[in-house]
Write a protein that holds these residues in place. Sequence first.
Motif, short mmCIF file in Angstrom:
data_model
loop_
_atom_site.label_atom_id
_atom_site.label_comp_id
_atom_site.label_asym_id
_atom_site.label_seq_id
_atom_site.Cartn_x
_atom_site.Cartn_y
_atom_site.Cartn_z
N PRO A 1028 -15.37 -44.70 54.10
CA PRO A 1028 -15.24 -43.25 53.84
C PRO A 1028 -14.10 -42.90 52.87
O PRO A 1028 -14.17 -41.87 52.19
N LEU A 1029 -13.07 -43.73 52.77
CA LEU A 1029 -11.97 -43.46 51.85
C LEU A 1029 -12.39 -43.70 50.40
O LEU A 1029 -11.79 -43.12 49.47
N ASN A 1030 -13.38 -44.56 50.19
CA ASN A 1030 -13.88 -44.85 48.84
C ASN A 1030 -12.74 -45.19 47.88
O ASN A 1030 -12.66 -44.70 46.76
N MET A 1031 -11.84 -46.08 48.35
CA MET A 1031 -10.70 -46.49 47.54
C MET A 1031 -10.99 -47.86 46.94
O MET A 1031 -11.36 -48.79 47.64
N GLU A 1032 -10.81 -47.94 45.67
CA GLU A 1032 -11.07 -49.20 44.96
C GLU A 1032 -10.06 -50.25 45.37
O GLU A 1032 -8.96 -49.94 45.85
N VAL A 1033 -10.41 -51.54 45.15
CA VAL A 1033 -9.57 -52.66 45.56
C VAL A 1033 -8.21 -52.58 44.87
O VAL A 1033 -7.16 -52.74 45.50
N GLN A 1034 -8.23 -52.29 43.58
CA GLN A 1034 -6.96 -52.25 42.83
C GLN A 1034 -6.05 -51.15 43.36
O GLN A 1034 -4.83 -51.34 43.50
N LYS A 1035 -6.64 -50.01 43.67
CA LYS A 1035 -5.84 -48.89 44.23
C LYS A 1035 -5.22 -49.28 45.56
O LYS A 1035 -4.07 -48.94 45.85
N ARG A 1036 -6.00 -49.99 46.39
CA ARG A 1036 -5.49 -50.42 47.70
C ARG A 1036 -4.29 -51.34 47.52
O ARG A 1036 -3.24 -51.19 48.17
N HIS A 1037 -4.45 -52.28 46.58
CA HIS A 1037 -3.38 -53.25 46.40
C HIS A 1037 -2.14 -52.61 45.78
O HIS A 1037 -1.00 -52.97 46.13
N GLU A 1038 -2.32 -51.65 44.89
CA GLU A 1038 -1.18 -50.95 44.29
C GLU A 1038 -0.41 -50.16 45.35
O GLU A 1038 0.84 -50.11 45.31
N ALA A 1039 -1.12 -49.54 46.29
CA ALA A 1039 -0.45 -48.77 47.36
C ALA A 1039 0.39 -49.68 48.24
O ALA A 1039 1.53 -49.34 48.62
N VAL A 1040 -0.12 -50.88 48.57
CA VAL A 1040 0.62 -51.82 49.43
C VAL A 1040 1.81 -52.39 48.67
O VAL A 1040 2.91 -52.55 49.22
N LEU A 1041 1.61 -52.75 47.38
CA LEU A 1041 2.71 -53.30 46.59
C LEU A 1041 3.86 -52.32 46.47
O LEU A 1041 5.02 -52.72 46.42
N CYS A 1042 3.57 -51.04 46.39
CA CYS A 1042 4.63 -50.03 46.30
C CYS A 1042 5.53 -50.09 47.54
O CYS A 1042 6.74 -49.92 47.44
N LEU A 1043 4.89 -50.38 48.68
CA LEU A 1043 5.66 -50.50 49.92
C LEU A 1043 6.46 -51.81 49.94
O LEU A 1043 7.64 -51.83 50.28
N LEU A 1044 5.82 -52.92 49.54
CA LEU A 1044 6.45 -54.22 49.63
C LEU A 1044 7.61 -54.37 48.67
O LEU A 1044 8.54 -55.13 48.90
N LYS A 1045 7.56 -53.67 47.54
CA LYS A 1045 8.61 -53.79 46.53
C LYS A 1045 9.78 -52.86 46.79
O LYS A 1045 10.77 -52.91 46.06
N ALA A 1046 9.68 -51.98 47.77
CA ALA A 1046 10.76 -51.04 48.06
C ALA A 1046 11.93 -51.77 48.73
O ALA A 1046 11.73 -52.67 49.56
N THR A 1047 13.15 -51.39 48.32
CA THR A 1047 14.36 -51.98 48.92
C THR A 1047 14.71 -51.20 50.19
O THR A 1047 14.76 -49.96 50.18
N VAL A 1048 14.93 -51.90 51.29
CA VAL A 1048 15.22 -51.27 52.59
C VAL A 1048 16.74 -51.19 52.76
O VAL A 1048 17.44 -52.20 52.62
N LEU A 1049 17.27 -49.96 53.02
CA LEU A 1049 18.71 -49.73 53.22
C LEU A 1049 18.90 -49.08 54.60
O LEU A 1049 18.21 -48.11 54.95
N GLU A 1050 19.88 -49.60 55.36
CA GLU A 1050 20.08 -49.12 56.74
C GLU A 1050 21.44 -48.42 56.85
O GLU A 1050 22.41 -48.83 56.22
N SER A 1051 21.43 -47.33 57.63
CA SER A 1051 22.66 -46.55 57.85
C SER A 1051 22.82 -46.31 59.35
O SER A 1051 21.83 -46.19 60.07
N GLY A 1052 24.05 -46.12 59.75
CA GLY A 1052 24.32 -45.88 61.18
C GLY A 1052 24.13 -44.43 61.54
O GLY A 1052 23.99 -44.09 62.74
N GLU A 1053 24.11 -43.51 60.58
CA GLU A 1053 23.97 -42.07 60.83
C GLU A 1053 22.64 -41.60 60.25
O GLU A 1053 22.03 -42.27 59.43
N PRO A 1054 22.22 -40.39 60.63
CA PRO A 1054 21.00 -39.81 60.02
C PRO A 1054 21.20 -39.67 58.50
O PRO A 1054 22.29 -39.43 58.02
N ILE A 1055 20.13 -39.76 57.74
CA ILE A 1055 20.17 -39.75 56.28
C ILE A 1055 20.03 -38.31 55.82
O ILE A 1055 19.01 -37.65 56.07
N THR A 1056 21.04 -37.81 55.13
CA THR A 1056 21.05 -36.43 54.64
C THR A 1056 20.93 -36.43 53.13
O THR A 1056 21.69 -37.11 52.44
#
Length: 1169
Positions: A1028-1056
């Motif tokens: 039902p999403l009718n998403m092409e293979v390349q689009k699917r992989h681009e969406a996941v790569l955007c997540l995998l390439k993101a740098t994760v930063l952690e803080s002890g307080e809420p992020i403002t």
Amino acid sequence: MRNLPLVKYADLFGNVSLCSINKVATSNNIAICVCRESSHVGWLIDWNREFRGGGECYFMPASTQEAIQSCSHKERLLKWLERDVKVARLNVCEYAAVLCDLLKDEGSLVLACAHFFYHSLSEKHISESQVKPLCGVLPLLDNYGRVIKNRSRVLVPGKGSKWAALMGSNPWSSEGYVELAEDYLQSGHFAGQYTPEKQLMQFLTTYAVASDIPCLCPPNSVVPAVSGPLTKQNSFLLLDWLRAMKYKGISVPEKFLKCIKEGSWLKITLSGCPGYRPPSESFFHTSSWGSMFQNGAVLVDIPLIDFSFYGSEIANYKPELEMVGVMFEYGEACEYIGKHLMSLAASASLTRSNVFSILKFIKFLRENYLSPEKFISSINQGRWLRTSCGDRPPVQSVLFDEEWSTASQISNIPFVDHNFYGEEIYHFEEELKLLGVVVGFENRYELVINYLKPSTDLHVLNRRAFVLMLQCLQSSNSGDKIVNMLQNKKCLKTNLGYKYPAECFLPDPEWGSLLHVFPCFPMIDLNFYGNGILSYRREMKQLGVATDFDKAKKAFCQAFRQRASSCSLTKENALAFLPCYRLLTEKRCSLSDLKQCVTEAKWLCTRLGDARSPKDCILYSPGWKSVSKIARLPFLNDRDSCYGQGIHEYKNELKRLGVVDELQDGVEFVIAGLCLPRDLGSVTRTSMLALLDCIRIYLEKKSLPLPDSFFQTISRKWIKTRAGYCLPNECCLYTSKWALYLQQDDGPFVDEEFYGNRIADYRNELNAMGVVVDPKEGCPLLVRHLGFQFDMEVITRIYSFLRDLRWEPEKGDPQHIWIPNDSEQGLWASAEKCVLHDKDGLFSQQLHVLDKYYDKNLLGFFHGAFGVKSNPSVDDYCKLWKEWEISGLEVSEAECCAFWGYVMNHWTSRTEKTLTENLMKLPVDSNGDRVPLSGKHDVFIADDLLLKDLLEPVSPQPIFIWLPLKSLPQIPRVKLLEFYQKIGVQLISECVQKKDISSTSCNPLNRTEFFIGKGLVRLILGFLANPPLNMEVQKRHEAVLCLLKATVLESGEPITVSYELKLSSGEVVHRIASRMIRWDREGSKLYTQKLDQSRGHQGRIEYATYFADVIAQGVLWDRKEHIVALAELIKLAFLLEFNEEAVEFLLKSKNLQIYEEDMKFLCSTSTLL
């Protein structure tokens, strides 16, 4: 041993000397010889001593040669001597040949050599056959003492020779002849031998070809000796020489023969006095005529050869004398006398007595039965006879008598001068005739021609003089002189006075009447010349007189054309010509060129007041009445003021000339002269049908279309139709074919009630005029007529007619369509303002939708014929949107969906360009039923839903682009967002300025510690692969790569974070927010607050919820209708710590799966997990 003096030889003094073998064998300066024959030994030794060794040539002593001859091995010894010692073996002939080569330029030795040759022959030591070639190379001594080795011929010494006696000097020197020295005449002693005087010369004459006259060939040069008298002996010597040349067949050289002929060496006697003359001026007479020329019968003496000097022997040389020019015949003597007389006449005129002496001499010859022919031929060309034109030759003179009186008027004939010679001259008529003088006229027309007077001396010729000229012309083959003179002189008397021959006509009974039509033709006066002049028709023609019908016709035609062109051809001329033409026709004269002239000239007067050519005229008859009211016709003017009714008497002649009398023969006049009256009521049914009859005949005869001038005449509204008066090409002829589609009142059909039923019989003629007969050809006309129709039924019938005949408009045809309205009138709308369909009903105010008014069968016709659009175009939609922009009103959700649905279905590069350039406002999301439009620069795509949630509440106006509330198949949200981006809508994530205002610093965190592992990726890929999403293979992989390439930063307080968005008005939308997790997609960073495990399940579910929302919104920012579903799955999997078995079961429970291409991608990203 070879150097020892062993070889003996006899030296120049007769002594024996010695020399070595080597000296003989190797030296070129000495040669030792032995004799071949023993009898020659002493002979050669003695003569060799006479020649002083002949250039170091020596013989062995006689004793030695005798010993060799007696040796038993003689041949062997001789061969050895020849081979090794180089001893030469010679006989007398060989020695003589060697001697000729060795002799030097010493005269005494050369002379001795000739004596050696003579004595060797005398002693028979050499033969005659051997001595001849030796004498050919024998060096000779010339009269100057020079040794001559090369020569062509040899002359005997001048002393005592015949050539010297006759010639004096040697005339052959330039030709290479050698004159021998006198030494060859003298006696001599050599080598003990004695040569008597002149004996050696005889030897050389015989064997060395020493020549003398007459054996010599004469030189090709002038011999001075013959220029003066020659002795009798030399004269005979010269004649003998010529005889010898003739006997040998040798031609005498030209210069030599000429000087003999012209030299004064021959002795003659002249009236008893001796003298010398050239042979060419001397005579060898006979007793029969010689004495006659010496007795004083004539004034000229004849030079005769002096027989008393030469004796009877001279008679033996007649051929030679004739060769050098001596004359023998009586006729030649006569010629001589004549030439002498003519030479006297050339220097001074002959006196009267001289002339009579000549005439008497001729009479004397005739009386003595001697032919005077030669004498006459020698004098009849001389200019010695006095005439009226000066001294002339007899052959150019005439003896006058009365027969020459007329000729003397026109010619300067050289008559013998009667005043000078007197009546006595007439006593010698026969002698004058023999001399060539013309005696008696006897048709001597050539003389008259030759001596014609200049035309300036001839004024008016009387009848006899002119007839004589014609007689001369008749009898002569070359009368150009008379022709040239008379052609340039007014010499012929005519009815118009004296004229040039070229201006005159010799009349003829058959065609003479033609010249009486105009009073301008000069005809020869027969009363003056008499009818006899008609016999000289050929001569008159030579002079240029028009004697035949062709010239008369030509002159008549010229006068006819001139008068016709100057409008001076009167009715009297015309009425005089017609009976003449009748007469010529009856006599069957050749009239083709005359007829052509008369038919081409404009000379017949018409009722229209102008003059026309016969072929352009009509002789009126009742048949022309019906068309005379609608055409200007050139009827011949038969009124009394012009030709009158009498012109009709020449109907046949006029018809032959091309005049038309019957209507069927002159339909061209009706076509060309058609003149429609201003009062169209005058064009009656009868006139119309008569005109159509003319057109029918014209088309049948010509097989050509009607002329352009005809169409110019009928190019006015004069044909009566159901729609009023129309142009021919604006009306139609109603037939059964038209009745299949239309009624008579539906178009401009010819009014059958007015013209009658017969009008239908002229469909071809009407069609030729431009009237439309074929329905297929009437489509353009019906289209133009549509503009005058307002009845929907009629208009529909016409449209159906056009459709059925497959009409296609041409350039210039009207492109309007009838649009009915509530009133009865309706309006005509441009095809550009029409459209066949408008399914969404958006364009009711902008376009005319045709499916509301016309049957669907006509819609295809409108589309094909008028180019009406099936649906509104992109440009139409742009114009509609612009109207919405200008109005400032909000549009409905349905209108917005219809607009963007059309755009998506008709998206092209042109569509993109059009929308980008024309759309200034775009729809924005207002969460209501109406959609407002906002400036394109203040509208953004919500690619970050968290930002949308933050900024939307604080924005002073809607800023996020409109999307359908429901995901419709015709408007996929993803594609709509792509199109928004293409036309210039900006992403909110790219426009918002972010600033992190958290107080604590962030530390990098491993992805697996942030729960980004295979379980999460597997779950996302399985969800995105859901059909039902009718998403092409390349689009699917681009969406996941955007997540995998993101740098994760952690803080002890809420992020403002502080967010600012600047609008085009300058206003700034500002918002500060605190979150546990934030995904900065533009910066490819994930910010997270450290999970507090001490809060238990509450803290964990709260963290899982924020984590799932952030990840789902980041992956599906452009498909927000699926964000909640994905967030729920991620939240559930988070609580299960993304266990792979649990994730697999979770996917299957939601009917989701991982495809092969996604598995390969998952494996390829293992390094990022």
